[in-house]
Enzyme design. Structure first.
Site, PDB file in Angstrom:
ATOM      1  N   THR A   1      58.695  19.435 -82.636  1.00  0.00           N
ATOM      2  CA  THR A   1      57.851  18.524 -83.239  1.00  0.00           C
ATOM      3  C   THR A   1      57.087  17.486 -82.382  1.00  0.00           C
ATOM      4  OG1 THR A   1      59.611  17.035 -83.733  1.00  0.00           O
ATOM      5  CG2 THR A   1      58.922  18.649 -85.354  1.00  0.00           C
TER       6      THR A   1
ATOM      7  N   HIS B   1      64.373  13.099 -77.395  1.00  0.00           N
ATOM      8  CA  HIS B   1      64.451  11.574 -76.978  1.00  0.00           C
ATOM      9  C   HIS B   1      65.927  11.517 -77.079  1.00  0.00           C
ATOM     10  CE1 HIS B   1      65.143  11.069 -81.361  1.00  0.00           C
ATOM     11  NE2 HIS B   1      63.890  11.528 -81.602  1.00  0.00           N
TER      12      HIS B   1
ATOM     13  N   HIS C   1      68.731  12.802 -79.604  1.00  0.00           N
ATOM     14  CA  HIS C   1      69.025  14.033 -79.297  1.00  0.00           C
ATOM     15  C   HIS C   1      70.289  14.291 -78.469  1.00  0.00           C
ATOM     16  CE1 HIS C   1      64.770  14.791 -80.869  1.00  0.00           C
ATOM     17  NE2 HIS C   1      65.512  15.581 -81.753  1.00  0.00           N
TER      18      HIS C   1
ATOM     19  N   LYS D   1      63.170  12.320 -94.106  1.00  0.00           N
ATOM     20  CA  LYS D   1      61.843  11.982 -93.948  1.00  0.00           C
ATOM     21  C   LYS D   1      61.168  11.615 -95.461  1.00  0.00           C
ATOM     22  CE  LYS D   1      61.743  13.205 -89.840  1.00  0.00           C
ATOM     23  NZ  LYS D   1      61.516  12.092 -88.964  1.00  0.00           N
TER      24      LYS D   1
ATOM     25  N   ARG E   1      56.083  16.269 -92.993  1.00  0.00           N
ATOM     26  CA  ARG E   1      55.560  16.309 -91.473  1.00  0.00           C
ATOM     27  C   ARG E   1      54.209  16.853 -91.141  1.00  0.00           C
ATOM     28  NH1 ARG E   1      59.949  15.674 -87.746  1.00  0.00           N
ATOM     29  NH2 ARG E   1      62.051  16.270 -88.547  1.00  0.00           N
TER      30      ARG E   1
ATOM     31  N   GLN F   1      66.988  27.736 -92.563  1.00  0.00           N
ATOM     32  CA  GLN F   1      67.927  27.576 -91.450  1.00  0.00           C
ATOM     33  C   GLN F   1      69.282  28.236 -91.849  1.00  0.00           C
ATOM     34  OE1 GLN F   1      68.410  23.379 -90.806  1.00  0.00           O
ATOM     35  NE2 GLN F   1      70.602  23.442 -90.145  1.00  0.00           N
TER      36      GLN F   1
ATOM     37  N   ASP G   1      73.233  14.745 -91.228  1.00  0.00           N
ATOM     38  CA  ASP G   1      72.169  15.098 -92.080  1.00  0.00           C
ATOM     39  C   ASP G   1      72.082  16.471 -92.529  1.00  0.00           C
ATOM     40  OD1 ASP G   1      71.192  15.221 -89.669  1.00  0.00           O
ATOM     41  OD2 ASP G   1      69.139  14.645 -90.172  1.00  0.00           O
TER      42      ASP G   1
ATOM     43  N   LYS H   1      68.286   2.455 -85.097  1.00  0.00           N
ATOM     44  CA  LYS H   1      68.431   3.968 -84.909  1.00  0.00           C
ATOM     45  C   LYS H   1      68.333   4.210 -83.439  1.00  0.00           C
ATOM     46  CE  LYS H   1      66.193   8.104 -86.685  1.00  0.00           C
ATOM     47  NZ  LYS H   1      65.399   8.556 -87.696  1.00  0.00           N
TER      48      LYS H   1
ATOM     49  N   LYS I   1      65.219   5.024 -80.382  1.00  0.00           N
ATOM     50  CA  LYS I   1      63.862   4.197 -80.529  1.00  0.00           C
ATOM     51  C   LYS I   1      63.891   2.869 -80.356  1.00  0.00           C
ATOM     52  CE  LYS I   1      62.188   7.561 -83.543  1.00  0.00           C
ATOM     53  NZ  LYS I   1      61.145   8.237 -83.220  1.00  0.00           N
ATOM     54  N   THR I   2      62.767   2.312 -79.534  1.00  0.00           N
ATOM     55  CA  THR I   2      62.797   0.777 -79.360  1.00  0.00           C
ATOM     56  C   THR I   2      61.431   0.453 -80.151  1.00  0.00           C
ATOM     57  OG1 THR I   2      61.530   1.184 -77.194  1.00  0.00           O
ATOM     58  CG2 THR I   2      63.927   1.596 -77.110  1.00  0.00           C
TER      59      THR I   2
END
Length: 416
Positions: free
Chosen positions: A45, A50, A53, A87, A91, A180, A201, A236, A239-240
């Site tokens: 995606t 990041h 992961h 989500k 997406r 999946q 999740d 989370k 993320k920043t």
């Protein structure tokens, strides 16, 4: 804590990687007696993974270090559908070219953490488009779809939470969990893969794959999930305020990556050392017991070791040295993020809020204003008093302007 027979599960438990398992005793017995092939899937995606992961990447690394075989599954097919897990909306649809470009970017990182090759425990990389792109729709519905109950699918969090929030869930996304599950079946057939791993999740999707293989091939497969990881303050991972903490160097400098981990909250130092470095557990226990200024030293070790894995020893040591020069000596380190601004633009006077945003020290002009208003913004180490302040040629020192957001985040503006 129960002592497990297999090195992989014992180490995974000790380091904090295990949340749920479909059959821990049976998987432990299997892993103690033979090489287990296991996979984690990564959808394409974005052009880079990041920091969020890292849990999955380090799970595969630990698996391989324990004598088992990792499969990195690239979601060239499933990215076209989009995982609805976590989500609130569908997406953005990506073209085949977008997906191919993203996959090329993502692939770069895995060779730094895993050993690839043809050996019994060497990692392999597989693309699920190889089988999903060529499915016969009616045949797939008949052979695979009949094993899925709509009633049960509606109970999975990825579906239930979206419906409870009255957010639309497309039929396309609803198919994701079936695809999946089918991936797991295909990997068990093609690569003798016995274990699927992923974040908590993904539990429902993983269980679907275990059950599909039992019904279709009468084969016993296993699922293992890692805990949902947040910082101690609830933020989370990955993320920043300035955006995602990318793993690819062309999207985030090794220095900024080092800084992200250097700014770890005190309560998370031990947890992150266990999860994201190869450091022995007795050394981790020593470091996380430190207090005050010594705990800051532990954070520097954490940042350097994590950066070493992702960007190599030279980049990690360089980032640590840049930080030391910047914070301890007040000098400008060579690795600080730098933006180029035309001299003519500076001569006209550039609003400092724009420079903070362009340098990545603020996600928006509004955030830069709040930073200045709160007293956390500095230009050349002097507090910026006004939200309407501008920077010009008079602020250049050897052709450079230094911007600071708080005490730990810095960037340079270079006149060109």
């Amino acid at each position: 804590m129960t002592k497990l027979k297999s090195q992989f599960l014992n180490d995974a438990q000790a380091r904090g990687f295990i949340h749920q398992c479909t059959d821990m005793d049976a998987l432990d017995a299997l892993a103690a007696t033979k090489t287990v092939t296991a996979y984690i899937g990564f959808d394409c995606t974005a052009p880079s993974l990041h920091a969020g992961h890292m849990m999955s990447i380090m799970t595969l690394r630990l698996l391989q270090k324990s004598g088992h075989k990792p499969i990195v599954l690239m979601g060239g097919g499933t990215t076209k559908v989009g995982d609805p897990s976590g989500k609130d909306e569908m997406r953005k649809a990506l073209t085949d070219d977008d997906i191919a470009a993203n996959m090329a970017g993502i692939k770069q990182v895995f060779a730094k953490f895993l050993t690839f090759g043809d050996g019994p425990t060497d990692a392999v990389m597989v693309n699920n488009a190889d089988w999903l792109d060529h499915l016969n729709y009616l045949g797939f519905l008949r052979d695979v779809g009949r094993h899925f109950s709509i009633n049960r699918m509606l109970t999975f969090d990825s579906v239930k939470l979206r419906l409870e929030r009255e957010q639309p869930l497309t039929f396309l996304e609803f198919n994701y969990m079936i695809l999946q599950a089918y991936d797991f079946l295909e990997l068990s057939r093609r690569h003798d893969c016995a274990l699927q791993m992923g974040g908590s999740d993904q539990w429902g999707n993983i269980v679907n794959g275990v059950e599909l293989a039992r019904r279709v091939d009468n084969r016993g497969l296993f699922g293992l999930t890692t805990p949902l990881l947040t910082t101690s303050s609830g933020a989370k991972m990955g993320k920043t305020a300035a955006g995602a903490v990318w793993l690819n160097e062309d999207m985030l400098s090794p220095y900024d990556y080092w800084q992200y981990w250097r700014n770890t909250e005190d309560a998370d130092v031990g947890k992150f050392l266990r999860l994201f470095t190869d450091m022995p557990l007795d050394e981790v226990a020593r470091l996380e017991a430190l207090e005050g200024a010594e705990l800051n030293d532990a954070k520097k070790i954490l940042a350097t070791e994590i950066t070493r894995l992702c960007h190599g020893s030279e980049a990690a040591e360089s980032a640590a040295e840049t930080a030391r020069k910047t914070f301890e000596q007040g000098a400008l380190g060579d690795d600080l993020p730098t933006i180029d601004v035309p001299t003519a633009r500076l001569e006209a006077g550039v609003p400092v809020i724009e420079l903070f945003r362009e340098a990545g020290l603020a996600a928006s002009n509004g955030e830069a204003r709040r930073l200045i208003k709160g007293g956390g913004a500095r230009l050349n180490d002097e507090k910026i008093a006004s939200e309407t302040a501008t920077a010009g040629p008079a602020d250049l020192k050897d052709g450079i302007i230094k911007l600071s957001a708080g005490k730990k985040r810095h960037a340079l503006v270079r006149a060109v």
